[in-house]
Scaffold this active site. Structure first.
Site: not given
Ligand code: ASP
Length: 341
Positions: A18, A96-97
């Site tokens: 993200t 963050t995933d």
């Molecule tokens: N929601 C995720 C992020 O915070 C998407 C990912 O992991 O690419 O980056």
């Protein structure tokens, strides 16, 4: 130990996520497109730190699609740069995933003295209150801090500093998405400086040896009324399995023969699905209790959560470890007595 250079140097490596996402007006849905260089442009405050920042774009993927092999390649590059003393610190930006997993995998594969910080963002750069620039700034500051040397892999998020072995993603949308339920943060970033409050209790063993053997390790979660019929065929295909048990490491009694048979063939690790705390060793004695399962050959994960336990077991199996080596590695990693949980 090499001395930090003056001015300090930090390499920022972009993996996507993200923090690096943009959205086309037609679709309005974010995809990773920005390079590590683009990320720096959004942080003019870096200039005032006096830290010389260089960049490398490693890949541009959502966190969910990062692979074990990619993280292993990244760790190899970092090890090489660490041994050359090429930089005073490294920052990896990513989705963050899977950040709570990649940071731990990196901590198993990279044990250099050069600080390695992993960060990301919950809000994409085009959203109000995007948190990527602040997280990147704080991460660069920590990466360049002499106090961070030798502390292993750290996660910096929302001005807090976490041990890679203990950090969890605890919220799906909040900018305070990371926490260490068992220990709290190791420190904070305030007024542009790292304030270190604690140091990690253990250091992972280096696994820089070849970890090339294929190893299929699953995570199977205990849930109410599951009789184990779905678990049995999975165990037949796996090289190792993590059981995310109830509470301190409990499963339905119907699982006991299935798990005992599997533990005679492959390492089966017992973790807790709760998100905090440890598995126990001898508090409960019913069929399917932690004591029963450990007596039947399962290995306790202790304070290691199921996802991190899966990474540790995968690395061990890929490097050819046998059951006794697995048991020996889980004890310090889970902060448990002799790997019994
Ligand atoms: N929601 C995720 C992020 O915070 C998407 C990912 O992991 O690419 O980056």
């Amino acid at each position: 130990m090499t001395k930090p250079s003056s001015p300090p140097t930090v390499l920022v490596i972009g993996l996507g996520g993200t923090i690096a996402m943009t959205a086309t007006t037609a679709e309005c849905a974010a995809k990773p497109t920005l390079s590590a260089d683009d990320l720096l442009v959004a942080v003019p405050q870096l200039a005032a730190t006096g830290i010389v920042v260089t960049t490398q774009s490693f890949t541009a993927k959502p966190g969910a699609s990062l692979t074990f092999d990619e993280i292993e390649d990244l760790a190899a590059q970092l090890r090489a740069m660490d041994s050359q003393g090429a930089f005073d610190g490294f920052v990896v930006t990513q989705g963050t995933d899977t950040l709570e997993e990649t940071c731990y995998l990196l901590s198993l594969l990279y044990t250099g003295e050069t600080p390695l910080i992993v960060t990301g963002a919950m809000r994409a750069p085009y959203l109000a209150g995007a948190d990527g620039p602040a997280n990147l700034l704080a991460s660069v500051i920590v990466a360049a801090s002499p106090q961070a040397r030798g502390l292993g892999v750290l996660v910096v998020f929302s001005d807090q500093v976490f041990d890679a072995a203990r950090v969890r993603k605890i919220h799906s949308t909040s900018t305070n998405a990371f926490a260490s339920p068992d220990t709290g943060p190791l420190g904070t970033v305030a007024e542009g400086r790292l304030r270190l409050l604690a140091i990690p209790a253990h250091k992972p063993l280096p696994f820089s040896a070849a970890t090339a053997r294929p190893a299929r390790v699953g995570v199977y979660l205990a849930s109410l009324g599951d009789d184990g019929t779905l678990l049995a065929p999975l165990l037949e295909q796996a090289d190792g399995m993590i059981i995310a048990g109830f509470g301190v490491g409990h499963v339905p009694a119907t699982w006991v023969p299935i798990l005992q048979e599997a533990a005679e063939r492959i390492p089966v690790v017992l973790a807790s699905r709760t998100g905090g705390g440890t598995t126990l060793t001898q508090a409960y004695g019913f069929d399917g209790s932690e004591k029963d399962l450990l007596d039947r050959g399962l290995i306790g994960a202790g304070h290691l959560d199921p996802y991190k336990a899966r990474l540790l077991l995968t690395v061990l199996l890929r490097s050819g470890a046998d059951c006794s080596a697995v048991l020996a590695a889980f004890a310090p990693a889970g902060t448990t007595p002799e790997g019994r949980g």
